[in-house]
Scaffold this motif. Structure first.
Motif, PDB file in Angstrom:
ATOM      1  N   PRO A  81      -4.042  -2.567  -2.888  1.00  0.00           N
ATOM      2  CA  PRO A  81      -3.593  -3.539  -3.891  1.00  0.00           C
ATOM      3  C   PRO A  81      -4.584  -4.701  -4.040  1.00  0.00           C
ATOM      4  O   PRO A  81      -4.951  -5.340  -3.053  1.00  0.00           O
TER       5      PRO A  81
ATOM      6  N   HIS B 105       1.309  -4.971   2.553  1.00  0.00           N
ATOM      7  CA  HIS B 105       0.385  -5.296   1.457  1.00  0.00           C
ATOM      8  C   HIS B 105      -1.059  -4.969   1.836  1.00  0.00           C
ATOM      9  O   HIS B 105      -1.911  -4.846   0.963  1.00  0.00           O
ATOM     10  N   ASN B 106      -1.315  -4.836   3.156  1.00  0.00           N
ATOM     11  CA  ASN B 106      -2.703  -4.523   3.535  1.00  0.00           C
ATOM     12  C   ASN B 106      -2.817  -3.513   4.681  1.00  0.00           C
ATOM     13  O   ASN B 106      -3.898  -3.336   5.233  1.00  0.00           O
ATOM     14  N   ARG B 107      -1.712  -2.890   5.048  1.00  0.00           N
ATOM     15  CA  ARG B 107      -1.746  -1.882   6.111  1.00  0.00           C
ATOM     16  C   ARG B 107      -0.796  -0.735   5.771  1.00  0.00           C
ATOM     17  O   ARG B 107       0.219  -0.935   5.113  1.00  0.00           O
TER      18      ARG B 107
ATOM     19  N   GLU C  57       0.848  -1.193   0.000  1.00  0.00           N
ATOM     20  CA  GLU C  57       0.000   0.000   0.000  1.00  0.00           C
ATOM     21  C   GLU C  57       0.884   1.243   0.000  1.00  0.00           C
ATOM     22  O   GLU C  57       1.830   1.345   0.783  1.00  0.00           O
TER      23      GLU C  57
ATOM     24  N   GLY D  71      -4.268   2.932   8.203  1.00  0.00           N
ATOM     25  CA  GLY D  71      -5.411   2.254   7.606  1.00  0.00           C
ATOM     26  C   GLY D  71      -4.927   1.066   6.812  1.00  0.00           C
ATOM     27  O   GLY D  71      -3.816   0.570   7.020  1.00  0.00           O
ATOM     28  N   GLY D  72      -5.769   0.621   5.898  1.00  0.00           N
ATOM     29  CA  GLY D  72      -5.391  -0.511   5.071  1.00  0.00           C
ATOM     30  C   GLY D  72      -6.602  -1.294   4.655  1.00  0.00           C
ATOM     31  O   GLY D  72      -7.646  -1.224   5.294  1.00  0.00           O
ATOM     32  N   LYS D  73      -6.448  -2.045   3.572  1.00  0.00           N
ATOM     33  CA  LYS D  73      -7.615  -2.719   2.971  1.00  0.00           C
ATOM     34  C   LYS D  73      -8.183  -3.794   3.887  1.00  0.00           C
ATOM     35  O   LYS D  73      -7.484  -4.314   4.741  1.00  0.00           O
TER      36      LYS D  73
END
Lengths: 153, 91
Positions: free
Chosen positions: A100, A68-70, A37, B89-91
């Motif tokens: 992503p 990849h996610n934070r 990210e 944050g983040g997905k």
């Protein structure tokens, strides 16, 4: 889990103005960060509607294995960004980050850490290619995001 | 007196002021002093039990107070506290 624009009561719809050029830069930064990210600040004015006049990429300060996610931004980078914005007569009006291989909607984690005064542009990057950006604002009750319109200049 | 620096994005809560002198021997007292001057900060950034909202973090000189003694971190006369938005944050 995604948090959409489901609302218990009506809120004023906001608009964020940004040039095609800056939006393209945000997309390129999302692609460059992929599969991690990417993140940065939106500099602009508090006029109504808000307008992004510059972007300010910063490092994703999370540990390598979760980037990849934070994302997070180190306090010193926040201070530096704030001082640099002030030097050119602008404010930090928001944050952009990439998702992503994920939609451009805020997650529960995004909701947990969001601040009510920022615009949050989220860019979906699919297989390394930025496909879409959407902008969101936290509602007054801080329990949901509301999508704000992007007015591309 | 210690100074609390307010980032551009939060100055609409402090009547546009960037540097605010506060009283207090520790971080908690300094934040109380700040909130007495600007009650909307308290409403927006502190929970009922006095804890900071997750969206805000406090830096003393160059260190997060969470890495020091938290709200009980002692302050010296010329210390500079900064209120910063938490960016995460983040997905």
């Amino acid at each position: 889990m995604e948090v959409g624009a489901g609302l218990s009561r009506p809120y004023k719809k906001t608009v964020l103005k940004i040039s095609q050029e800056l939006l393209k830069k945000i997309h390129l930064l999302g692609e460059k960060a992929y599969p991690e990210e990417g993140v940065g600040f939106l500099f602009g004015t508090e006029a109504d509607p808000r307008q992004v006049l510059s972007i300010y990429p910063v490092a994703n300060a999370r540990e390598k294995e979760v980037r990849h996610n934070r994302y997070t931004v180190a306090p010193q980078d926040i201070i530096r960004a704030d001082e640099d914005a002030e030097k050119i007569g602008l404010n930090i009006i928001g944050v952009f980050h990439s998702h992503p291989d994920h939609p451009s909607k805020p997650s529960e984690f995004d909701l947990k850490w969001a601040a009510p005064y920022f615009s949050y542009i989220i860019t979906s990057v699919q297989n390394g290619k930025a496909t879409e950006s959407r902008s969101w604002r936290l509602n007054e009750d801080r329990n949901a995001f509301i999508e704000e319109g992007i007015e591309s200049l | 007196m210690p100074t609390i620096k307010i980032p551009t994005t939060l100055r609409h809560y402090t009547e546009g002021k960037s540097d605010i002198l506060v009283e207090g021997k520790n971080v908690a007292e300094a934040l109380d002093s700040l909130c007495q001057k600007y009650p909307s900060l308290k409403k927006n950034f502190f929970r009922k039990e006095g804890l900071l909202e997750a969206s805000i973090q406090i830096v003393l000189n160059k260190n997060l107070i969470n890495d020091l003694q938290g709200n009980q971190t002692p302050l010296k006369e010329n210390d500079i506290l900064r209120i910063l938005p938490t960016i995460a944050g983040g997905k």
